[in-house]
Design a protein around this motif. Sequence first.
Motif, PDB file in Angstrom:
ATOM      1  N   ILE A  86      -8.376   0.463  -0.420  1.00 16.79           N
ATOM      2  CA  ILE A  86      -7.058   1.056  -0.661  1.00 16.79           C
ATOM      3  C   ILE A  86      -6.828   1.269  -2.150  1.00 16.79           C
ATOM      4  CG2 ILE A  86      -4.570   0.738  -0.384  1.00 16.79           C
ATOM      5  CD1 ILE A  86      -5.188  -0.905   2.126  1.00 16.79           C
ATOM      6  N   GLU A  87      -7.294   0.336  -2.978  1.00 18.65           N
ATOM      7  CA  GLU A  87      -7.155   0.498  -4.428  1.00 18.65           C
ATOM      8  C   GLU A  87      -7.893   1.745  -4.909  1.00 18.65           C
ATOM      9  OE1 GLU A  87      -8.568  -3.108  -6.123  1.00 18.65           O
ATOM     10  OE2 GLU A  87      -6.778  -4.261  -5.604  1.00 18.65           O
ATOM     11  N   THR A  88      -9.092   1.956  -4.369  1.00 15.97           N
ATOM     12  CA  THR A  88      -9.861   3.141  -4.737  1.00 15.97           C
ATOM     13  C   THR A  88      -9.155   4.404  -4.275  1.00 15.97           C
ATOM     14  OG1 THR A  88     -11.950   1.922  -4.597  1.00 15.97           O
ATOM     15  CG2 THR A  88     -12.079   4.323  -4.465  1.00 15.97           C
ATOM     16  N   LEU A  89      -8.644   4.369  -3.052  1.00 13.00           N
ATOM     17  CA  LEU A  89      -7.925   5.517  -2.509  1.00 13.00           C
ATOM     18  C   LEU A  89      -6.689   5.825  -3.342  1.00 13.00           C
ATOM     19  CD1 LEU A  89      -7.796   7.556  -0.179  1.00 13.00           C
ATOM     20  CD2 LEU A  89      -6.521   5.856   1.141  1.00 13.00           C
ATOM     21  N   TYR A  90      -5.945   4.785  -3.697  1.00 12.13           N
ATOM     22  CA  TYR A  90      -4.747   4.958  -4.524  1.00 12.13           C
ATOM     23  C   TYR A  90      -5.105   5.607  -5.856  1.00 12.13           C
ATOM     24  CZ  TYR A  90      -0.620   3.836  -7.298  1.00 12.13           C
ATOM     25  OH  TYR A  90       0.484   3.933  -8.114  1.00 12.13           O
ATOM     26  N   SER A 143      -3.462  -6.736   4.224  1.00 12.03           N
ATOM     27  CA  SER A 143      -3.425  -6.026   2.937  1.00 12.03           C
ATOM     28  C   SER A 143      -2.132  -5.224   2.817  1.00 12.03           C
ATOM     29  CB  SER A 143      -4.641  -5.104   2.793  1.00 12.03           C
ATOM     30  OG  SER A 143      -5.836  -5.820   2.942  1.00 12.03           O
ATOM     31  N   ARG A 144      -1.031  -5.820   3.276  1.00  7.87           N
ATOM     32  CA  ARG A 144       0.251  -5.114   3.308  1.00  7.87           C
ATOM     33  C   ARG A 144       0.713  -4.692   1.922  1.00  7.87           C
ATOM     34  NH1 ARG A 144       5.514  -8.213   5.429  1.00  7.87           N
ATOM     35  NH2 ARG A 144       5.241  -9.191   3.396  1.00  7.87           N
ATOM     36  N   LYS A 145       0.497  -5.549   0.939  1.00  8.93           N
ATOM     37  CA  LYS A 145       0.987  -5.251  -0.407  1.00  8.93           C
ATOM     38  C   LYS A 145       0.367  -3.974  -0.949  1.00  8.93           C
ATOM     39  CE  LYS A 145       1.693  -7.417  -4.924  1.00  8.93           C
ATOM     40  NZ  LYS A 145       1.472  -8.649  -5.734  1.00  8.93           N
ATOM     41  N   MET A 146      -0.955  -3.830  -0.794  1.00  9.04           N
ATOM     42  CA  MET A 146      -1.621  -2.628  -1.285  1.00  9.04           C
ATOM     43  C   MET A 146      -1.227  -1.407  -0.466  1.00  9.04           C
ATOM     44  SD  MET A 146      -3.288  -2.638  -4.031  1.00  9.04           S
ATOM     45  CE  MET A 146      -3.826  -0.958  -3.711  1.00  9.04           C
ATOM     46  N   ARG A 147      -1.059  -1.577   0.838  1.00  8.95           N
ATOM     47  CA  ARG A 147      -0.670  -0.448   1.679  1.00  8.95           C
ATOM     48  C   ARG A 147       0.732   0.037   1.322  1.00  8.95           C
ATOM     49  NH1 ARG A 147       0.183  -1.548   6.526  1.00  8.95           N
ATOM     50  NH2 ARG A 147      -0.189  -3.791   6.629  1.00  8.95           N
ATOM     51  N   GLU A 148       1.616  -0.901   0.999  1.00  7.35           N
ATOM     52  CA  GLU A 148       2.972  -0.520   0.602  1.00  7.35           C
ATOM     53  C   GLU A 148       2.962   0.221  -0.735  1.00  7.35           C
ATOM     54  OE1 GLU A 148       5.142  -4.157   0.648  1.00  7.35           O
ATOM     55  OE2 GLU A 148       5.535  -4.071   2.817  1.00  7.35           O
ATOM     56  N   LYS A 149       2.104  -0.217  -1.638  1.00  8.94           N
ATOM     57  CA  LYS A 149       1.980   0.469  -2.928  1.00  8.94           C
ATOM     58  C   LYS A 149       1.487   1.898  -2.726  1.00  8.94           C
ATOM     59  CE  LYS A 149      -0.496   0.227  -7.352  1.00  8.94           C
ATOM     60  NZ  LYS A 149      -1.501  -0.526  -8.157  1.00  8.94           N
ATOM     61  N   TYR A 150       0.520   2.062  -1.833  1.00 10.82           N
ATOM     62  CA  TYR A 150      -0.011   3.399  -1.568  1.00 10.82           C
ATOM     63  C   TYR A 150       1.040   4.269  -0.881  1.00 10.82           C
ATOM     64  CZ  TYR A 150      -3.253   7.053  -0.111  1.00 10.82           C
ATOM     65  OH  TYR A 150      -3.880   8.261   0.073  1.00 10.82           O
ATOM     66  N   ALA A 151       1.777   3.692   0.054  1.00 18.24           N
ATOM     67  CA  ALA A 151       2.831   4.447   0.737  1.00 18.24           C
ATOM     68  C   ALA A 151       3.907   4.897  -0.252  1.00 18.24           C
ATOM     69  CB  ALA A 151       3.452   3.598   1.842  1.00 18.24           C
ATOM     70  N   VAL A 177       6.988   9.242   5.779  1.00 19.91           N
ATOM     71  CA  VAL A 177       5.743   8.870   5.089  1.00 19.91           C
ATOM     72  C   VAL A 177       4.774   8.123   6.007  1.00 19.91           C
ATOM     73  CG1 VAL A 177       4.758   7.460   3.240  1.00 19.91           C
ATOM     74  CG2 VAL A 177       6.700   8.959   2.765  1.00 19.91           C
ATOM     75  N   PRO A 178       5.184   7.051   6.698  1.00 21.91           N
ATOM     76  CA  PRO A 178       4.230   6.385   7.591  1.00 21.91           C
ATOM     77  C   PRO A 178       3.796   7.267   8.760  1.00 21.91           C
ATOM     78  CG  PRO A 178       6.411   5.403   7.803  1.00 21.91           C
ATOM     79  CD  PRO A 178       6.455   6.295   6.609  1.00 21.91           C
ATOM     80  N   TYR A 179       4.696   8.130   9.224  1.00 25.11           N
ATOM     81  CA  TYR A 179       4.341   9.073  10.292  1.00 25.11           C
ATOM     82  C   TYR A 179       3.227  10.006   9.818  1.00 25.11           C
ATOM     83  CZ  TYR A 179       4.763  13.325  13.127  1.00 25.11           C
ATOM     84  OH  TYR A 179       4.499  14.430  13.894  1.00 25.11           O
TER      85      TYR A 179
END
Length: 217
Positions: A86-90, A143-151, A177-179
């Motif tokens: 997720i960090e790489t994706l972000y 990994s909710r914290k990183m997913r929330e940052k990306y969202a 956004v989540p949709y």
Amino acid sequence: MPGTGGSRMKARNGRRPGGAGSVETARPKPMRTEILDAAAELIVREGYDACTMRAVAAMVDMKAGSLYYHFKSKDEIVEEILNQGIETLYARVAGTIRDLPKETPFARRLSAAVEVHIASLVGKDQKYMHVYEHLPLVIKRRSRKMREKYAQLWHDLFAGGVASGEAAAGHDLRLLVPYFLGGLNRVPEWSRASGASSEKIAELAVVTLLDGIGARQ
């Protein structure tokens, strides 16, 4: 460091670096990275259940007990893979948006972000990204914290479109956004069979979101 046997330090021609007639080789990966790479490869190739501590240890030529020096459990390994993925994706999506000229229309900014997101999920060299589609739902929710940052990155992108008048106001971005991301994250499940390119899928996603699929009167 446990598990770093002589076979890891040999040059490709079979000689150790620094010896007579040796050739310069790239430095070996850190052991944690080797473990993560091996676990990701195992999950993608054989499935989540096949990724046991013993199997991962065998792939990196390490005794199973020594693996616990680096990671406490399989769950810790998988969570680290998810976080790094997720960090790489972000970083890639944020960098793509940042590098666009400020006057770039919202539709183009959205399309560029979608294209990078999809390419990262389906690209052959993105091993950590591929892991996600092979995980049980309960594991995906970590990994909710990183997913929330990306969202939040996508939330800001859509909010910018609303602020500029290029996207309709009134939609709850906490739902939109989540949709939207949920649909994009399912792309690897069918895109390879369809043969469609990341660019084509991104175009379809953006057009259907912004213009809809209803016939024009």
